[in-house]
Design an enzyme around this catalytic site. Structure first.
Site, short mmCIF file in Angstrom:
data_model
loop_
_atom_site.label_atom_id
_atom_site.label_comp_id
_atom_site.label_asym_id
_atom_site.label_seq_id
_atom_site.Cartn_x
_atom_site.Cartn_y
_atom_site.Cartn_z
N LYS A 42 0.88 -1.19 0.00
CA LYS A 42 0.00 0.00 0.00
C LYS A 42 0.90 1.23 0.00
CE LYS A 42 -4.40 1.06 0.12
NZ LYS A 42 -5.58 0.33 -0.38
N ASP A 82 -6.98 4.26 -4.74
CA ASP A 82 -7.64 4.13 -3.42
C ASP A 82 -8.28 5.50 -3.16
OD1 ASP A 82 -7.87 2.25 -0.95
OD2 ASP A 82 -7.28 4.14 -0.05
P1 NDP Z 1 -12.86 7.74 -3.18
O1 NDP Z 1 -11.80 8.73 -2.92
O2 NDP Z 1 -13.37 7.54 -4.55
O3 NDP Z 1 -14.12 8.05 -2.25
C1 NDP Z 1 -13.99 8.11 -0.87
C2 NDP Z 1 -15.30 8.58 -0.27
O4 NDP Z 1 -15.23 8.48 1.15
C3 NDP Z 1 -15.60 10.05 -0.57
O5 NDP Z 1 -16.96 10.23 -0.60
C4 NDP Z 1 -14.97 10.75 0.63
O6 NDP Z 1 -15.53 12.03 0.91
C5 NDP Z 1 -15.30 9.79 1.73
N1 NDP Z 1 -14.29 9.91 2.80
C6 NDP Z 1 -12.95 9.73 2.67
N2 NDP Z 1 -12.32 9.94 3.83
C7 NDP Z 1 -13.28 10.28 4.70
C8 NDP Z 1 -13.27 10.61 6.06
N3 NDP Z 1 -12.12 10.66 6.76
N4 NDP Z 1 -14.46 10.87 6.65
C9 NDP Z 1 -15.63 10.82 5.94
N5 NDP Z 1 -15.69 10.52 4.64
C10 NDP Z 1 -14.54 10.23 4.03
O7 NDP Z 1 -12.30 6.35 -2.58
P2 NDP Z 1 -12.81 4.88 -2.87
O8 NDP Z 1 -14.27 4.85 -3.11
O9 NDP Z 1 -11.89 4.27 -3.85
O10 NDP Z 1 -12.48 4.17 -1.45
C11 NDP Z 1 -13.44 4.08 -0.40
C12 NDP Z 1 -13.02 2.97 0.55
O11 NDP Z 1 -12.97 1.72 -0.17
C13 NDP Z 1 -11.65 3.13 1.20
O12 NDP Z 1 -11.69 2.56 2.50
C14 NDP Z 1 -10.76 2.26 0.31
O13 NDP Z 1 -9.59 1.82 0.99
C15 NDP Z 1 -11.70 1.11 0.02
N6 NDP Z 1 -11.37 0.30 -1.14
C16 NDP Z 1 -11.27 0.86 -2.39
C17 NDP Z 1 -10.98 0.08 -3.47
C18 NDP Z 1 -10.96 0.64 -4.86
O14 NDP Z 1 -10.87 -0.17 -5.80
N7 NDP Z 1 -11.06 1.93 -5.07
C19 NDP Z 1 -10.69 -1.36 -3.32
C20 NDP Z 1 -10.92 -1.87 -1.99
C21 NDP Z 1 -11.21 -1.04 -0.96
P3 NDP Z 1 -14.70 13.36 0.51
O15 NDP Z 1 -14.83 13.46 -0.97
O16 NDP Z 1 -15.38 14.43 1.26
O17 NDP Z 1 -13.29 13.14 0.98
#
Ligand code: NDP
Length: 444
Positions: free
Chosen positions: A124, A164
């Protein structure tokens, strides 16, 4: 192995890494019994070795913002374990990124990748750079500066990063472009690439779709139909969007979405048309989820969490520790029957305890969100073959992998009363494969 001794040692050597301690504790507690049935593991110091990453790179990233001011961020890559394949895991850009968070993610990734049945080790990386409010030109300059340092540590057979939080198709493309320039090769050392330059169909959808495929397998064990079920989805990024897409396709009703400022509740359900609005808002306009409520005239709760709303199924898809013990109690009291994690470690240990005590279906991210990295593995295969599969071919493989992960969870996680402890199942299944490979390859 004495779980407490290993944990105390880690806490002494790496204080202030609470997320890392949390992830390690969960795995060690799940595997303790199986581990102790194998004295050869203990003799080989297996768990002590698994708790420390193979190596960690940390570096300065210097870039120039649109005003001409020099900005400095930290960059990291954790190469956790490559015993079953090249290091593989995403890159996160978020102001909260630190070593504790990346170490927990790389540790989890090792077991998750093992579960996918594909030959991938765990890694990571990321930066405390916040993409929020940055122009596209600033994002590009940052990505290039980040790769200027990272490129020498990655490669198609050594370490293959992906996206991510804060890193989607745009960022992967900027990083891959810079990587190619420096490495003078074109072998696909990144997954989540654009479809025109080696990306795989279904990769953007894979984490969300995979989570729902896993959920369907869980529901099947209780002969429950997903159709008509109200679903609480958190986040509004990549994972949340494609989770909603699959839910809508299957006749379920997503009613919430959130971002770091607050959440929306749409009692009528997020339809295909409304989801298109969200995709445009988040991926193109780069706006806030509040604007959904303004546009469709529904409820917006600044700073709130979606778990206080009533729903049948919860799909945490934002970030770690976004669902605590109190949230879990509310969900259970409101009749929630299943929780399936799109995000990594979104439920706190107290929340997991509540779900398991209530004996509702609960899938940890390690199993439920593995479809993302699995499809990244399929992208690597296609790059090696220099061929591309159709949407249907990739989707079929993704479904098969999710069902296989579910089978592994049942095998290792079914308790005497028939309840499936998916945490235990995923941890033991993921661990055993890594452990056997480590034993076979000697003390390294
Ligand atoms: P994105 O950046 O596309 O979206 C993240 C979302 O979560 C946004 O809506 C963001 O809001 C919100 N968010 C992030 N940090 C916080 C926080 N501290 N408090 C509240 N809201 C938060 O990321 P992904 O959708 O790719 O990832 C989401 C989750 O899924 C993560 O845990 C990631 O590790 C996991 N994941 C992702 C994979 C992938 O293929 N992308 C694979 C496996 C797991 P804002 O825009 O306001 O920051």
């Amino acid at each position: 192995m004495k779980v407490q001794e290993v944990l105390n040692d880690l806490k002494r050597r790496f204080p202030n890494e609470s997320e890392y301690h949390q992830a390690v504790t969960e795995v060690l507690e799940s595997i303790e019994e199986v581990y102790n049935q194998h004295p050869e593991f203990d003799k080989a110091g297996l768990i002590e070795r698994l708790c420390i990453p193979d190596r960690i790179f940390s570096f300065r990233v210097t870039w120039v913002d649109d005003k001409g001011k020099v900005q400095v961020n930290m960059g990291y890559r954790i190469q956790h374990n490559n015993v079953i394949g090249p290091y593989k895991g995403g890159i996160r850009f978020h102001s909260s990124v630190n070593l504790s968070i990346l170490k927990f993610l790389a540790f989890e990734q090792t077991f998750k990748n093992s579960l996918t049945t594909l030959p991938m080790g765990g890694g990571k990386g990321g930066s405390d750079f916040s993409p929020r409010g940055k122009s596209s030109a600033e994002i590009m300059r940052f990505c290039q500066a980040f790769i200027l340092e990272l490129w020498r540590h990655i490669g198609p057979d050594t370490d293959v990063p992906a996206g991510d939080i804060g890193v989607g198709g745009r960022e992967v493309a900027y990083m891959y472009g810079m990587y190619k320039k420096l490495a003078k090769e074109n072998t696909g050392t990144f997954t989540g690439k654009g479809i025109e330059f080696g990306g795989s169909l279904i990769r953007p959808e894979a984490t969300g779709y995979g989570n729902i495929y896993f959920l369907l397998e869980m529901l099947k064990t209780g002969k429950i139909d997903i159709k008509g079920k109200k679903c609480l989805v958190s986040g509004s990024g990549n994972v949340a969007q494609y989770t909603c897409e699959k839910l809508i396709e299957l006749g379920a009703i997503p009613v919430t979405l959130s971002d770091s400022d607050g959440y929306i509740y749409d009692p009528e359900g997020i339809t295909r048309e409304k989801l298109d609005f969200v995709m445009d808002l988040k991926n193109i306009q780069r706006g806030r989820i509040r604007e959904y409520a303004e546009h469709y005239g529904c409820k917006y709760v600044p700073g709130g969490r979606v778990w206080t709303e009533k729903g049948d199924i919860a799909l945490p898809s934002a970030t770690q520790n976004e669902l605590n013990g109190d949230d879990a109690k509310i969900l259970v009291a409101n009749g929630c029957i299943a929780v399936s994690e799109g995000a990594n470690m979104p439920s706190t240990p107290e929340a997991i305890e509540v779900f398991q005590h209530a004996k509702i279906l609960y899938a940890p991210g390690k199993a439920a969100n593995a479809g993302g990295v699995a499809t990244s593995g399929l992208e690597m295969t296609q790059n090696s073959m220099r061929l591309g599969w159709t949407r249907e071919e990739v989707d079929e493989k993704l479904k098969r992998i999710m069902s296989d992960i579910h089978r592994q969870c049942i095998r290792y996680g079914t308790e005497p009363d028939g309840y499936i402890n998916y945490v235990k199942g995923a941890n033991i299944a993921g661990f055993m494969k890594v452990a056997k490979a480590m034993m076979a390859q000697g003390i390294l």
